[in-house]
Design a protein around this motif. Structure first.
Motif, PDB file in Angstrom:
ATOM      1  N   GLN A  86      38.382  75.353  82.206  1.00 14.02           N
ATOM      2  CA  GLN A  86      37.600  76.051  83.225  1.00 14.02           C
ATOM      3  C   GLN A  86      36.150  76.233  82.787  1.00 14.02           C
ATOM      4  N   ALA A 142      32.987  78.744  91.542  1.00 13.09           N
ATOM      5  CA  ALA A 142      33.126  79.019  92.977  1.00 13.09           C
ATOM      6  C   ALA A 142      34.457  79.679  93.305  1.00 13.09           C
ATOM      7  N   LEU A 143      35.391  79.640  92.372  1.00  9.43           N
ATOM      8  CA  LEU A 143      36.700  80.251  92.602  1.00  9.43           C
ATOM      9  C   LEU A 143      36.648  81.747  92.331  1.00  9.43           C
ATOM     10  N   SER A 144      37.509  82.456  93.001  1.00  9.93           N
ATOM     11  CA  SER A 144      37.578  83.897  92.772  1.00  9.93           C
ATOM     12  C   SER A 144      38.262  84.189  91.444  1.00  9.93           C
ATOM     13  N   PHE A 145      38.140  85.427  90.976  1.00  8.99           N
ATOM     14  CA  PHE A 145      38.795  85.831  89.743  1.00  8.99           C
ATOM     15  C   PHE A 145      40.306  85.636  89.844  1.00  8.99           C
ATOM     16  N   GLU A 146      40.890  86.036  90.981  1.00  8.63           N
ATOM     17  CA  GLU A 146      42.340  85.917  91.178  1.00  8.63           C
ATOM     18  C   GLU A 146      42.793  84.464  91.137  1.00  8.63           C
ATOM     19  N   GLU A 147      42.012  83.575  91.729  1.00  4.68           N
ATOM     20  CA  GLU A 147      42.359  82.152  91.745  1.00  4.68           C
ATOM     21  C   GLU A 147      42.319  81.561  90.341  1.00  4.68           C
ATOM     22  N   ARG A 148      41.308  81.941  89.572  1.00  4.91           N
ATOM     23  CA  ARG A 148      41.189  81.409  88.211  1.00  4.91           C
ATOM     24  C   ARG A 148      42.319  81.928  87.317  1.00  4.91           C
TER      25      ARG A 148
END
Length: 255
Positions: A25, A33-39
């Motif tokens: 990552q 561009a991804l949210s914290f939850e997505e990462r």
């Protein structure tokens, strides 16, 4: 510096998959561009897959399968082989392991009995089950050694906990009284709770005579036959034939 410390701490906690995912990552600008939850979800998914991969490697190593690369996807179901691909796949995908069923595979030498047994055991490992492969002709010597060293009881407990036991080349040769009794103990510990795969050149109806002792034979076969699936392989031997116009040959035992 903080990220290096975090990566080191993840690896010290044996979260290698998560650490590798985090490094990836950090190397991919698009991840911002991804949210914290997505990462976080991606990192956890990476760790889960890494753990599953490690578990599979461990299960296959401990299984000691004769054909470790045998896979049900590669089954030779040509006409005359006596194998119905749909039947094998239905069994492999079913609950035969958790239900403690027996799989009895018979047929002539070279028909692929051992390969099919290993393919079923290998797929069981891929589903997270433990397996162990044992040739019956070598069982007498194995038992003699374990009795002599005092390790038989511990080994028996290990077999009882193994989800899939492959007993290859059943009835290949005669067995003595001690092996006969130990075989009953092994089978009895598994009956109705753990799965057992047996391969043999000898048809099932002759197994009672091979075991010898009528009382023990009745007990063993009663347990093996409780809930079983049978495959009778046919056709010519699949052992590698001598190549034409070559000086070297390689024989592959598929009995």
């Amino acid at each position: 510096m903080m990220m290096h410390t975090t990566l080191a701490q993840l690896r010290s906690l044996k979260l290698d998959g998560l650490a590798a995912g985090l490094e990836e990552q950090l190397a991919q600008p698009g991840m911002a561009a991804l949210s914290f939850e997505e990462r976080v979800a991606l990192l956890i998914d990476r760790e889960v897959h890494a753990r599953n991969d490690r578990k599979l490697v461990r299960l296959l190593k401990n299984a000691h399968l004769k054909y470790g690369q045998a896979a049900i996807e590669d089954i030779d179901a040509r006409s005359g082989r006596g194998i119905d691909r749909r039947e094998v796949m239905s069994l492999a995908l079913g609950e035969w392991v958790s239900a403690g069923h027996s799989v009895l595979i018979t047929g002539p030498t070279g028909a692929g009995k051992s390969w099919l047994a290993c393919a079923l055991a290998q797929y069981a490992c891929r589903r997270g089950y433990s397996a162990f492969y044992q040739r019956v002709p070598r069982l007498q010597e194995e038992l003699r050694i374990r009795h002599g060293s005092g390790a038989f009881g511990k080994w028996l407990l290990q077999l009882a906990k193994t989800d899939v036991l492959v007993l290859d080349d059943w009835a290949m040769g005669s067995i003595d009284s001690m092996t006969r009794s130990d075989l009953l103990e092994i089978i009895d510990d598994r009956a109705g709770s753990k799965a057992t795969i047996i391969t043999s050149q000898l048809p099932v109806e002759h197994w009672h005579a091979w075991i010898g002792d009528a009382t023990i034979a009745d007990a063993i076969l009663d347990r093996v036959m409780q809930r079983n699936h049978r495959f009778t392989l046919t056709g010519d031997s699949l052992r590698a034939q001598r190549p034409k116009n070559t000086k070297k040959e390689k024989n592959i035992d598929l009995s």
